[in-house]
Structures are given as structure tokens and as C-alpha cells.
Write an enzyme that holds these catalytic residues in place. Structure first.
Site, mmCIF file in Angstrom:
data_model
loop_
_atom_site.group_PDB
_atom_site.id
_atom_site.type_symbol
_atom_site.label_atom_id
_atom_site.label_comp_id
_atom_site.label_asym_id
_atom_site.label_seq_id
_atom_site.Cartn_x
_atom_site.Cartn_y
_atom_site.Cartn_z
ATOM 1 N NE ARG A 28 -3.801 -2.119 2.387
ATOM 2 C CZ ARG A 28 -4.603 -1.858 3.221
ATOM 3 N NH1 ARG A 28 -4.610 -1.051 3.980
ATOM 4 N NH2 ARG A 28 -5.236 -3.171 3.508
ATOM 5 N NE ARG A 32 -4.638 2.529 3.275
ATOM 6 C CZ ARG A 32 -5.532 2.055 3.961
ATOM 7 N NH1 ARG A 32 -6.607 2.465 3.674
ATOM 8 N NH2 ARG A 32 -5.112 1.269 4.871
ATOM 9 N NE ARG A 41 -9.173 6.922 -4.508
ATOM 10 C CZ ARG A 41 -10.461 7.090 -4.670
ATOM 11 N NH1 ARG A 41 -11.136 7.905 -5.358
ATOM 12 N NH2 ARG A 41 -11.179 6.307 -3.830
ATOM 13 C CG ASP A 77 -8.912 -3.178 -4.281
ATOM 14 O OD1 ASP A 77 -8.460 -2.453 -3.633
ATOM 15 O OD2 ASP A 77 -9.398 -4.064 -4.062
ATOM 16 C CE1 TYR A 152 -13.177 -7.211 1.898
ATOM 17 C CE2 TYR A 152 -11.299 -8.235 0.726
ATOM 18 C CZ TYR A 152 -11.595 -7.449 1.992
ATOM 19 O OH TYR A 152 -10.780 -6.905 2.531
HETATM 20 O O1 CP3 Z 1 -0.052 0.499 -2.795
HETATM 21 C C1 CP3 Z 1 -0.557 -0.531 -3.191
HETATM 22 O O2 CP3 Z 1 -0.356 -1.493 -2.431
HETATM 23 C C2 CP3 Z 1 -1.252 -0.789 -4.726
HETATM 24 C C3 CP3 Z 1 -2.480 -0.799 -4.860
HETATM 25 C C4 CP3 Z 1 -3.450 -1.725 -3.888
HETATM 26 C C5 CP3 Z 1 -4.842 -1.103 -3.556
HETATM 27 N N1 CP3 Z 1 -5.454 -2.275 -2.859
HETATM 28 C C6 CP3 Z 1 -5.217 0.117 -3.776
HETATM 29 C C7 CP3 Z 1 -6.347 0.587 -2.635
HETATM 30 C C8 CP3 Z 1 -3.238 -2.888 -3.464
HETATM 31 C C9 CP3 Z 1 -2.065 -3.886 -3.774
HETATM 32 C C10 CP3 Z 1 -4.467 -3.361 -3.057
HETATM 33 C C11 CP3 Z 1 -4.539 -4.874 -2.510
HETATM 34 C C12 CP3 Z 1 -5.724 -5.046 -1.795
HETATM 35 N N2 CP3 Z 1 -7.090 -4.623 -1.758
HETATM 36 C C13 CP3 Z 1 -5.810 -5.874 -0.662
HETATM 37 C C14 CP3 Z 1 -4.702 -6.860 -0.185
HETATM 38 C C15 CP3 Z 1 -3.616 -6.060 0.305
HETATM 39 C C16 CP3 Z 1 -3.862 -5.755 2.088
HETATM 40 O O3 CP3 Z 1 -3.971 -4.651 2.313
HETATM 41 O O4 CP3 Z 1 -4.352 -6.800 2.741
HETATM 42 C C17 CP3 Z 1 -7.295 -5.872 -0.064
HETATM 43 C C18 CP3 Z 1 -7.674 -6.883 1.121
HETATM 44 C C19 CP3 Z 1 -8.005 -5.055 -0.586
HETATM 45 C C20 CP3 Z 1 -9.258 -4.605 -0.630
HETATM 46 C C21 CP3 Z 1 -9.543 -3.283 -0.224
HETATM 47 N N3 CP3 Z 1 -9.513 -2.244 -0.937
HETATM 48 C C22 CP3 Z 1 -9.563 -2.770 1.124
HETATM 49 C C23 CP3 Z 1 -9.620 -3.601 2.479
HETATM 50 C C24 CP3 Z 1 -9.438 -1.457 0.976
HETATM 51 C C25 CP3 Z 1 -9.260 -0.274 2.215
HETATM 52 C C26 CP3 Z 1 -10.449 0.583 2.471
HETATM 53 C C27 CP3 Z 1 -9.991 1.986 3.163
HETATM 54 O O5 CP3 Z 1 -10.304 2.912 2.696
HETATM 55 O O6 CP3 Z 1 -9.224 1.744 4.216
HETATM 56 C C28 CP3 Z 1 -9.312 -0.978 -0.275
HETATM 57 C C29 CP3 Z 1 -9.324 0.194 -0.743
HETATM 58 C C30 CP3 Z 1 -8.230 0.775 -1.526
HETATM 59 N N4 CP3 Z 1 -7.458 0.069 -2.357
HETATM 60 C C31 CP3 Z 1 -7.301 2.017 -1.408
HETATM 61 C C32 CP3 Z 1 -6.434 2.025 -2.103
HETATM 62 C C33 CP3 Z 1 -5.159 2.757 -2.265
HETATM 63 C C34 CP3 Z 1 -7.906 2.930 -0.215
HETATM 64 C C35 CP3 Z 1 -9.135 3.664 -0.717
HETATM 65 C C36 CP3 Z 1 -9.035 4.622 -1.727
HETATM 66 O O7 CP3 Z 1 -8.175 5.360 -2.168
HETATM 67 O O8 CP3 Z 1 -10.197 4.669 -2.596
#
Ligand code: CP3
Length: 344
Positions: A28, A32, A41, A77, A152
């Protein structure tokens, strides 16, 4: 297998080969905590940002410019393929993937048709094309492991207990295996296309596998993940296999077909190394919460991770899980500097 990029410390470490500096990147790292991420974003679903190749390219590049990490991770994602084939899900900021109509019965299987990456996710492939042209470090492609993506789709929202998922697994194994087999095919098609377009390593995220006992992991989650990892073996790119709370699963996660196994902060690297077959590289394992402490504390913890690795060539420094939103980017910058200075 000769590495495509002989100068990459990241690829060398993935293959357990000697190299000068310990490679480092952060799960991540894109998004973020970066102010420049929040600036570009915009509002709305992350699905829209991912579908915009210029934006997704810029967001992937932001941490590369700022931190000097040794690998880039594609801004996308784990639910992108399921979204692209129209399963009906959104990613809600601050919450995560939410499914309007969760997967509950065999009537839902038809909602998981095969993925045609060029037709269904052309924007992902265009982003990769852009990145490969721009980057001078390897790009990591990724997919969600069937168990974690299934959690999910079945729960309909992020869960702490995985109650419905576990009930389906045990009470309807036929349905569970049909579901995870389709999710394995989605992951394979997506990963294969990412590698075809130039991703030089892949990571399979089984973030929530640690909620399972070793026996249940082996029976219900490992077969579909092994199918994915074995299919990607033919590409020759290193395969990283990651989950949280997986101390008891590390050996199985390696056996599923991983070149690198991700380790969270719950067990030291020296201990983790005894749990995987010789030749398996490790990735990890600084506790992301530590980054909230003053730098002197963070530095001590970074050194402890490096010391626990004991100079082994097969180590990629990372956090035990993703960067949290409140992390100061300056801390991560200093972590990279510290890791790169370290000499065993
Ligand atoms: O920087 C990176 O790692 C690359 C991009 C990436 C994202 N998601 C972007 C993202 C990667 C590799 C992921 C993988 C992902 N997504 C996982 C596995 C990694 C882990 O952390 O365990 C999981 C479980 C998800 C599902 C998911 N998507 C979650 C739990 C969330 C978080 C929600 C939040 O806002 O806290 C997301 C949203 C998400 N995916 C964000 C990002 C940058 C943040 C929200 C946004 O900007 O909209």
C-alpha cells in the site's frame, strides 16, 4: 532462470541470489498516506481511478519518486477482476469492498464468468504499458487469492469473523470449491495478462488466510491458490505469497508454489525461515503501527528486522501489512535510507 533485469536487487532477493543492498518496498505504498495521492485521487470510487490509466500510472509512480523503493506495485485492487466482469461490487472509502448481492448459492456462479483481460480490463493493461516505459525498477503485478476474494463476495462487506465464508466452506464444500475455482481462473487470467504486459514479479494477496487453522487452510484455501501459483510458474517471474497472521501457515504457503513468502510482524524472520523450505525467500516484516513512533524507535525496529534476517540473500524488506493512512511519508523515506545503508 536468468533475471530480466540483472541489476535489480529486488529480483535477485526474490531468487535468493546474492546482491549488494537489501531491497525494500511497502505494501500500500501507492495512495493512502501520500498528500500528493489525495490531491490527484478525487472523490468517488477507487474503481474509477483504476479505470483511468494516466491517473493510475501517476499514483503508482508517486511513491517511487518520493521513497526510492526498489519495486513499484500497480495501483489497482484485488476486487478489480470481479468488478470488471460485473459481479456488482464497490470499494467504499474507509470500509473496503462491498457487494450489493453477496454470493450465497449455486445460482450465483454464473455471475463469475471468465475474465478476458484485454476486453474487460484494458485500462489495467494500458497502465502497465505506461509504467513499463517509465520505470527503471521492476513492476509487481498482483491478484487476490481465491479465499480472500471469496470472503468479500460471500460476506458482502469486510468481516472480522468470516462467519458466512467458513459456514459455506464446511457445509457446502461443492459450492465453495466451485466458487474458489472460478476465482482462481480470474486470478490466473489477470496475472498472466499483467506479466504479458511487463510485470516482472507477482504477488498473490491472501490477506485474510490467517483466520483459518492450518488444517482448514490446507483443505479449503491452498488448492485454489496453488492452482494460481502453479499456472504462473511457466512465466518465470517470481511469485510472492502474502497473508496476515499466517505464522502457522508459512510452510503451506510456500508449498502452494511461492518463491517468496510474506511474513507479518507476529514472528521474527529467523523463526519464519525455519518454517519454509530452504531456498524460499522472505518478505517483511516491520509492524506498520511502529511507524507512528519517534524515528529513534522506528530505527531500532528496522535494525531488529534486518538483524533477524541475519544477512540472508533471500530477504525483501517490507512492512508486515500495508502502510496505514496516518503514516508520515518522511518516516518511510528514512526507512528506505536505513535499509539501504545496512550491511550485515
Ligand atoms: O499501494 C498498493 O499497495 C497498490 C494498490 C493496492 C490497493 N489495494 C489500492 C487501494 C493493492 C495492492 C491493494 C490490494 C488489496 N485490496 C488488498 C490486499 C492487501 C492488503 O492490504 O491486505 C485488500 C484486502 C484489498 C481490499 C481493499 N481495498 C481494502 C481492504 C481497502 C481499504 C479501504 C480503506 O479505505 O481503508 C481497499 C481500498 C483501497 N485499495 C485503497 C487503495 C489505495 C484506499 C481507498 C481509496 O483510495 O479509495
Amino acid at each position: 532462470m536468468v533475471t530480466a533485469r540483472p541489476d535489480s536487487c529486488f529480483l535477485a532477493a526474490c531468487r535468493n541470489e546474492p546482491h549488494d543492498v537489501t531491497p525494500v518496498w511497502f505494501m500500500r505504498q501507492a495512495g493512502r498516506s501520500l498528500p500528493e495521492y489525495r490531491e490527484v485521487r478525487g472523490e468517488g470510487s477507487i474503481n474509477d481511478a483504476i479505470a483511468n490509466p494516466d491517473l493510475a500510472t501517476e499514483i503508482t509512480m508517486q511513491p517511487i519518486r518520493r521513497y526510492g523503493v526498489d519495486a513499484a506495485i500497480l495501483y489497482s485492487d484485488i476486487v478489480t477482476p470481479a468488478h470488471a466482469i460485473g459481479f456488482g461490487l464497490d470499494v467504499v472509502p474507509g470500509i473496503g469492498p462491498v457487494v450489493e448481492e453477496p454470493f450465497r448459492s449455486s445460482d450465483d456462479l454464473h455471475r463469475l464468468r471468465p475474465l478476458d483481460p484485454e476486453a474487460d480490463t484494458p485500462y489495467v493493461l494500458e497502465t502497465i504499458d505506461n509504467l513499463v516505459a517509465e520505470l527503471d525498477i521492476p513492476l509487481i503485478g498482483f491478484a487476490g487469492a481465491p479465499f480472500t476474494v471469496a470472503s468479500y463476495l460471500v460476506e458482502g462487506a469486510p468481516s472480522r469473523t468470516y462467519h458466512n465464508t467458513k459456514v459455506m466452506m464446511k457445509a457446502r464444500p461443492d459450492l465453495w470449491f466451485a466458487l474458489t475455482d472460478r476465482l482462481a481462473d480470474l486470478a490466473i487470467a489477470s496475472l498472466q495478462s499483467q506479466v504479458d504486459h511487463g510485470a516482472e514479479a507477482i504477488q498473490l494477496f491472501d490477506s485474510w488466510a490467517g483466520s483459518l487453522s492450518a488444517a482448514d487452510y490446507e483443505k479449503y484455501a491452498m488448492p485454489s491458490s496453488a492452482k494460481v501459483l502453479e499456472a504462473i510458474e511457466a512465466t518465470g517471474v517470481p511469485r510472492i505469497h502474502f497473508g496476515v497472521g499466517t505464522g502457522e501457515l508459512l510452510g503451506l504457503m510456500a508449498d502452494a508454489g511461492a518463491d517468496v513468502v510474506g511474513v507479518d510482524w507476529r514472528i521474527p524472520l529467523a523463526e519464519a525461515r525455519t518454517r519454509v523450505p530452504e531456498g524460499t525467500a522472505l518478505q517483511g516484516n516491520l509492524d506498520p503501527a511502529i511507524l507512528g513512533a519517534p524515528w529513534e524507535v522506528v530505527e531500532r525496529e528496522v535494525d531488529a528486522v534486518l538483524d533477524s534476517n541475519g544477512g540472508h540473500p533471500g530477504h525483501i524488506f517490507n512492512l508486515g501489512h500495508g502502510v496505514t493512512p496516518t503514516t508520515e511519508p518522511e518516516k518511510l523515506e528514512k526507512v528506505v535510507e536505513r535499509v539501504h545503508q545496512f550491511r550485515a
